[in-house]
Scaffold this active site. Structure first.
Site, PDB file in Angstrom:
ATOM      1  N   SER A   1       0.819  -1.218   0.000  1.00 53.74           N
ATOM      2  CA  SER A   1       0.000   0.000   0.000  1.00 53.74           C
ATOM      3  C   SER A   1       0.850   1.265   0.000  1.00 53.74           C
ATOM      4  CB  SER A   1      -0.927  -0.001   1.218  1.00 53.74           C
ATOM      5  OG  SER A   1      -0.144  -0.073   2.403  1.00 53.74           O
ATOM      6  N   GLY A   2       2.115   1.154  -0.470  1.00 50.55           N
ATOM      7  CA  GLY A   2       2.939   2.352  -0.657  1.00 50.55           C
ATOM      8  C   GLY A   2       2.527   3.027  -1.956  1.00 50.55           C
TER       9      GLY A   2
ATOM     10  N   ASN B   1       7.496   2.779   3.510  1.00 47.88           N
ATOM     11  CA  ASN B   1       8.546   3.778   3.245  1.00 47.88           C
ATOM     12  C   ASN B   1       7.993   5.014   2.550  1.00 47.88           C
ATOM     13  OD1 ASN B   1      10.531   2.327   4.442  1.00 47.88           O
ATOM     14  ND2 ASN B   1      11.438   1.535   2.558  1.00 47.88           N
ATOM     15  N   SER B   2       6.950   4.823   1.735  1.00 44.57           N
ATOM     16  CA  SER B   2       6.381   5.988   1.038  1.00 44.57           C
ATOM     17  C   SER B   2       5.934   7.034   2.042  1.00 44.57           C
ATOM     18  CB  SER B   2       5.179   5.569   0.189  1.00 44.57           C
ATOM     19  OG  SER B   2       5.575   4.626  -0.758  1.00 44.57           O
TER      20      SER B   2
ATOM     21  N   LEU C   1       7.148   7.727   4.768  1.00 47.27           N
ATOM     22  CA  LEU C   1       8.267   8.393   5.458  1.00 47.27           C
ATOM     23  C   LEU C   1       8.985   9.420   4.579  1.00 47.27           C
ATOM     24  CD1 LEU C   1       9.897   5.281   7.206  1.00 47.27           C
ATOM     25  CD2 LEU C   1       8.402   6.995   8.226  1.00 47.27           C
TER      26      LEU C   1
ATOM     27  N   GLN D   1      10.378  12.434   2.873  1.00 45.23           N
ATOM     28  CA  GLN D   1      10.322  13.826   3.321  1.00 45.23           C
ATOM     29  C   GLN D   1      10.509  14.790   2.153  1.00 45.23           C
ATOM     30  OE1 GLN D   1      13.512  14.084   6.158  1.00 45.23           O
ATOM     31  NE2 GLN D   1      12.421  12.942   7.727  1.00 45.23           N
ATOM     32  N   GLY D   2      11.547  14.510   1.346  1.00 42.56           N
ATOM     33  CA  GLY D   2      11.996  15.461   0.326  1.00 42.56           C
ATOM     34  C   GLY D   2      10.938  15.789  -0.700  1.00 42.56           C
ATOM     35  N   GLY D   3      10.550  14.817  -1.523  1.00 41.92           N
ATOM     36  CA  GLY D   3       9.528  15.080  -2.521  1.00 41.92           C
ATOM     37  C   GLY D   3       9.628  14.197  -3.740  1.00 41.92           C
TER      38      GLY D   3
ATOM     39  N   GLU E   1      17.790  18.811  -4.422  1.00 41.27           N
ATOM     40  CA  GLU E   1      18.540  17.909  -3.539  1.00 41.27           C
ATOM     41  C   GLU E   1      19.833  17.542  -4.239  1.00 41.27           C
ATOM     42  OE1 GLU E   1      16.283  14.827  -1.325  1.00 41.27           O
ATOM     43  OE2 GLU E   1      14.547  15.588  -2.390  1.00 41.27           O
TER      44      GLU E   1
ATOM     45  N   HIS F   1      22.108   6.385   3.116  1.00 43.88           N
ATOM     46  CA  HIS F   1      21.858   7.830   3.175  1.00 43.88           C
ATOM     47  C   HIS F   1      22.903   8.473   4.071  1.00 43.88           C
ATOM     48  CE1 HIS F   1      19.959  11.702   3.478  1.00 43.88           C
ATOM     49  NE2 HIS F   1      19.085  11.330   2.558  1.00 43.88           N
TER      50      HIS F   1
ATOM     51  N   ARG G   1      24.601  10.992  -3.327  1.00 45.21           N
ATOM     52  CA  ARG G   1      24.566  10.366  -1.995  1.00 45.21           C
ATOM     53  C   ARG G   1      25.698   9.386  -1.729  1.00 45.21           C
ATOM     54  NH1 ARG G   1      18.150   9.295  -1.209  1.00 45.21           N
ATOM     55  NH2 ARG G   1      17.736  11.508  -1.064  1.00 45.21           N
TER      56      ARG G   1
ATOM     57  N   HIS H   1      19.414   2.998   3.378  1.00 46.56           N
ATOM     58  CA  HIS H   1      18.280   3.869   3.062  1.00 46.56           C
ATOM     59  C   HIS H   1      17.400   3.351   1.929  1.00 46.56           C
ATOM     60  CE1 HIS H   1      15.980   7.505   2.772  1.00 46.56           C
ATOM     61  NE2 HIS H   1      16.402   7.772   1.544  1.00 46.56           N
TER      62      HIS H   1
ATOM     63  N   ARG I   1      20.748   5.776  -6.723  1.00 45.45           N
ATOM     64  CA  ARG I   1      19.539   6.533  -7.056  1.00 45.45           C
ATOM     65  C   ARG I   1      19.732   8.037  -6.872  1.00 45.45           C
ATOM     66  NH1 ARG I   1      14.701   7.884  -3.234  1.00 45.45           N
ATOM     67  NH2 ARG I   1      16.351   7.589  -1.720  1.00 45.45           N
TER      68      ARG I   1
HETATM   69  C1  LIG Z   1      12.875   8.081   5.486  1.00 45.90           C
HETATM   70  C2  LIG Z   1      12.722   7.997   3.999  1.00 45.90           C
HETATM   71  C3  LIG Z   1      12.656   9.147   3.239  1.00 45.90           C
HETATM   72  C4  LIG Z   1      12.519   9.082   1.852  1.00 45.90           C
HETATM   73  N1  LIG Z   1      12.378  10.236   1.126  1.00 45.90           N
HETATM   74  C5  LIG Z   1      12.140  10.145  -0.204  1.00 45.90           C
HETATM   75  C6  LIG Z   1      11.854  11.303  -0.971  1.00 45.90           C
HETATM   76  O1  LIG Z   1      11.806  12.408  -0.449  1.00 45.90           O
HETATM   77  N2  LIG Z   1      11.611  11.150  -2.294  1.00 45.90           N
HETATM   78  C7  LIG Z   1      11.634   9.946  -2.918  1.00 45.90           C
HETATM   79  O2  LIG Z   1      11.418   9.885  -4.125  1.00 45.90           O
HETATM   80  N3  LIG Z   1      11.893   8.836  -2.205  1.00 45.90           N
HETATM   81  C8  LIG Z   1      12.111   8.895  -0.873  1.00 45.90           C
HETATM   82  N4  LIG Z   1      12.344   7.759  -0.167  1.00 45.90           N
HETATM   83  C9  LIG Z   1      12.266   6.472  -0.851  1.00 45.90           C
HETATM   84  C10 LIG Z   1      10.812   6.170  -1.147  1.00 45.90           C
HETATM   85  O3  LIG Z   1      10.020   6.609  -0.087  1.00 45.90           O
HETATM   86  C11 LIG Z   1      10.583   4.680  -1.339  1.00 45.90           C
HETATM   87  O4  LIG Z   1      11.504   4.149  -2.212  1.00 45.90           O
HETATM   88  C12 LIG Z   1       9.197   4.437  -1.929  1.00 45.90           C
HETATM   89  O5  LIG Z   1       8.244   5.101  -1.158  1.00 45.90           O
HETATM   90  C13 LIG Z   1       8.899   2.968  -1.971  1.00 45.90           C
HETATM   91  O6  LIG Z   1       7.541   2.813  -2.299  1.00 45.90           O
HETATM   92  P1  LIG Z   1       6.982   1.374  -2.507  1.00 45.90           P
HETATM   93  O7  LIG Z   1       5.559   1.535  -2.895  1.00 45.90           O
HETATM   94  O8  LIG Z   1       7.861   0.614  -3.409  1.00 45.90           O
HETATM   95  O9  LIG Z   1       7.137   0.667  -1.063  1.00 45.90           O
HETATM   96  P2  LIG Z   1       6.604   1.068   0.366  1.00 45.90           P
HETATM   97  O10 LIG Z   1       6.055   2.430   0.398  1.00 45.90           O
HETATM   98  O11 LIG Z   1       7.658   0.752   1.353  1.00 45.90           O
HETATM   99  O12 LIG Z   1       5.394   0.058   0.568  1.00 45.90           O
HETATM  100  C14 LIG Z   1       5.594  -1.320   0.703  1.00 45.90           C
HETATM  101  C15 LIG Z   1       4.272  -1.990   1.002  1.00 45.90           C
HETATM  102  O13 LIG Z   1       4.410  -3.403   0.856  1.00 45.90           O
HETATM  103  C16 LIG Z   1       3.738  -4.060   1.914  1.00 45.90           C
HETATM  104  N5  LIG Z   1       4.364  -5.369   2.106  1.00 45.90           N
HETATM  105  C17 LIG Z   1       5.685  -5.679   2.187  1.00 45.90           C
HETATM  106  N6  LIG Z   1       5.852  -7.007   2.350  1.00 45.90           N
HETATM  107  C18 LIG Z   1       4.605  -7.547   2.379  1.00 45.90           C
HETATM  108  C19 LIG Z   1       4.109  -8.854   2.553  1.00 45.90           C
HETATM  109  N7  LIG Z   1       4.914  -9.925   2.717  1.00 45.90           N
HETATM  110  N8  LIG Z   1       2.761  -9.049   2.563  1.00 45.90           N
HETATM  111  C20 LIG Z   1       1.912  -7.990   2.417  1.00 45.90           C
HETATM  112  N9  LIG Z   1       2.337  -6.733   2.244  1.00 45.90           N
HETATM  113  C21 LIG Z   1       3.655  -6.511   2.233  1.00 45.90           C
HETATM  114  C22 LIG Z   1       3.910  -3.130   3.095  1.00 45.90           C
HETATM  115  O14 LIG Z   1       2.948  -3.401   4.082  1.00 45.90           O
HETATM  116  C23 LIG Z   1       3.764  -1.765   2.424  1.00 45.90           C
HETATM  117  O15 LIG Z   1       2.406  -1.414   2.364  1.00 45.90           O
HETATM  118  C24 LIG Z   1      12.481   7.826   1.216  1.00 45.90           C
HETATM  119  C25 LIG Z   1      12.574   6.662   1.978  1.00 45.90           C
HETATM  120  C26 LIG Z   1      12.687   6.740   3.354  1.00 45.90           C
HETATM  121  C27 LIG Z   1      12.774   5.476   4.143  1.00 45.90           C
END
Ligand SMILES: Cc1cc2nc3c(=O)[nH]c(=O)nc-3n(C[C@H](O)[C@H](O)[C@H](O)COP(=O)(O)OP(=O)(O)OC[C@H]3O[C@@H](n4cnc5c(N)ncnc54)[C@H](O)[C@@H]3O)c2cc1C
Length: 505
Positions: free
Chosen positions: A25-26, A54-55, A57, A59-61, A125, A239, A285, A344, A379
């Site tokens: 649900s990211g 992680n989504s 969390l 901060q930047g954008g 950034e 990071h 980075r 990170h 990245r």
């Molecule tokens: C602190 C922080 C700051 C960041 N700042 C930035 C930024 O400013 N700009 C930017 O572009 N990127 C940033 N990033 C990176 C970016 O946030 C992530 O790479 C991106 O949000 C990942 O999205 P996603 O949808 O792939 O995964 P996520 O948002 O991590 O979502 C993963 C999902 O998978 C689900 N999941 C995992 N395993 C299972 C399982 N076995 N069964 C069921 N569900 C599962 C979880 O419950 C979750 O809902 C940052 C990351 C961090 C940690």
């Protein structure tokens, strides 16, 4: 060797069937689910609550190109940050799609920061040659996820299982057909001809990470067992600036803080980045992380200084960072911020094409668990929310073009000889984190990688014979699987490239 499936299961004629299942649900999972045709029946599952990821969390954008302006500059910056290990076609396509992503985010009513005139505000950034990052103060991810969840609630065609754990993808001759889940401690099989992995990163493989506690690399391990190809597994981003206070979780101090004028100093009061890279504090980075790591090796501490910036501006632009530091007894308008590099982001993962298809038919991977070719060896900041949205949308578009299939379901039972055990899985997890943090961190040594490979393979052999009857066991099996892939890939790449720094000793 791990078994093909880590748990037993039964498929029956009563197993639920969906047109598509999205795991995660990211931003990437949400973009996939929200953009699959509303006539299709979709299941979205998430192992925690919908906003723990992680989504949330970020901060930047989101780095974007509005109205096709300066695409080439964004492409060049992405390639440079990625040490030219990126796939040019993917870089161009992702950046070209950013216009459409901004339109969708605005359609979902995400309140990005704007000028008084109503135009979007942009920040900068490390590694970016111009201001192109849209943001919602320093809570961009939290705000985006809040508005995507609100959009999800409007959709009758999307069922949601939260706190539901995906264990394994069912396949038949390299075609994905369903999923085994642990729903409320009950095992269940759900069937679908479209499965989208959007399971995020791998932060939990390391002792210190900025990531959410969901980040075990589950999707990558599931895809590996299903036979999907993984790629670029050696490229882990560290990071440079996590808040370095002993005993606290590693909270991120966004790169946007340096983008807005924050300066790095060592404990000798030197601006050490000046000697290292022409972009100084805003170098990519991997460069800044390595430089800070070397300062600590020399016995110095490292600090980020924003005291010269306007106090009210700091509080307004970075409320999350200001408040978090304040709660930890640091007033960043008056005091230095102690920082250190931590895990990170993950550039490697499940190999996909431009439609987010993996090498297993009907299986898609999007977001941080996918290796699309956008990031190369490192990245560029704020390109990952963009990647998640672009490839979530691309997977959805590909699924929309397919016919809804009406396969016959045959009863089927999978049972293997695995036995239950009472191993201390918390201890196994600690061992994995120690190995990864000591030997697969910023500077990697060939001999230590070799030792780690042996240690990880021993762990795999020890636990491979056990049935995964709890979520914790599944997570540890997944962690050891992904760690093994990272270590093997790091050992195979003999030269330093981007985030992978190797010393042959
Ligand atoms: C602190 C922080 C700051 C960041 N700042 C930035 C930024 O400013 N700009 C930017 O572009 N990127 C940033 N990033 C990176 C970016 O946030 C992530 O790479 C991106 O949000 C990942 O999205 P996603 O949808 O792939 O995964 P996520 O948002 O991590 O979502 C993963 C999902 O998978 C689900 N999941 C995992 N395993 C299972 C399982 N076995 N069964 C069921 N569900 C599962 C979880 O419950 C979750 O809902 C940052 C990351 C961090 C940690």
């Amino acid at each position: 060797m791990l078994n093909r499936y880590i748990t037993n299961f039964i498929v029956t004629k009563n197993s639920k069937k969906y047109d598509a299942i999205v795991i995660g649900s990211g931003i990437s999972g949400m973009f996939a689910a929200l953009n699959i045709d509303k006539k299709k029946k979709i299941l979205l599952i998430s192992k925690s609550n919908l906003s723990n990821n992680n989504s949330n969390l970020a901060q930047g954008g989101v780095a974007v190109t509005i109205k096709g302006k300066n695409i080439q500059d964004h492409v060049d910056d992405t390639l440079k940050a990625g040490s030219f290990h990126n796939e040019l076609e993917v870089v161009k396509a992702t950046i070209e799609d950013s216009n459409e992503i901004v339109d969708l985010l605005l359609e979902y009513n995400v309140p990005f920061d704007k000028e008084e005139s109503g135009n979007l505000l942009f920040t900068k950034e490390g590694g970016h040659s111009s201001r192109r990052i849209i943001h919602a103060r320093d809570k961009t991810g939290e705000i985006i996820i809040e508005y995507l969840i609100a959009e999800l609630a409007k959709r009758d065609n999307i069922a949601v299982y939260d706190n539901c754990f995906a264990i394994d993808i069912l396949t038949n001759k390299n075609v994905a057909s369903g999923l085994v889940i642990d729903n409320d401690s009950k095992k269940e099989v759900i069937l679908s001809n479209n499965i989208v992995l959007a399971t995020g990163g791998i932060g939990n493989l390391f002792i210190n990470s900025t990531n959410s506690d969901i980040s075990n690399g589950d999707g990558i391990a599931m895809a590996k067992r299903a036979g999907a190809e993984l790629y670029d597994m050696e490229f882990v981003q560290f990071h440079p600036t996590a808040l370095n206070i002993a005993g606290t979780n590693k909270f991120l101090i966004s790169e946007a803080v340096r983008g807005e004028g924050g300066i790095l100093y060592n404990s000798q009061n030197e601006r050490f980045m000046e000697k290292i890279h022409p972009l100084k504090d805003l170098a990519p980075r991997d460069v800044v992380s390595k430089a800070i790591y070397m300062e600590y090796k020399k016995g110095n501490e490292v600090y980020l200084d924003v005291r010269h910036l306007d106090n009210e501006y700091i509080k307004d632009r970075f409320p999350k960072i200001y408040n978090h530091c304040y709660e930890n007894n640091i007033d960043i308008t008056k005091e230095l911020i102690p920082v250190a590099p931590v895990q990170h982001y993950f550039m490697g993962g499940i190999k996909t094409d431009l439609s987010a298809k993996t090498t297993v038919e009907n299986l898609y991977a999007v977001g941080e668990c996918a290796r699309t070719g956008l990031h190369g060896a490192n990245r560029l900041a704020s390109n990952s929310l963009l990647e998640g949205a672009v490839f979530g949308l691309r997977a959805a578009k590909h699924i929309n073009e397919k016919e809804i299939s009406k396969d016959k379901i045959n009863n089927y039972e999978y049972k293997n000889e695995l036995v239950c055990d009472e191993s201390d899985y918390e201890l196994l997890e600690k061992k994995i984190k120690n190995i990864m943090s000591e030997n697969a961190f910023i500077i990697r040594k060939e001999n230590e990688l070799l030792e780690s490979s042996e240690a990880i393979n021993k762990l795999i052999n020890d636990i491979a014979k056990y049935n995964c009857d709890t979520r914790k066991k599944c997570e540890v099996i997944n962690m050891v699987t992904v760690s093994s892939e990272i270590i093997e890939s790091a050992y195979s790449r003999k030269e330093s490239l981007g985030s992978h720094n190797i010393e042959n000793v």
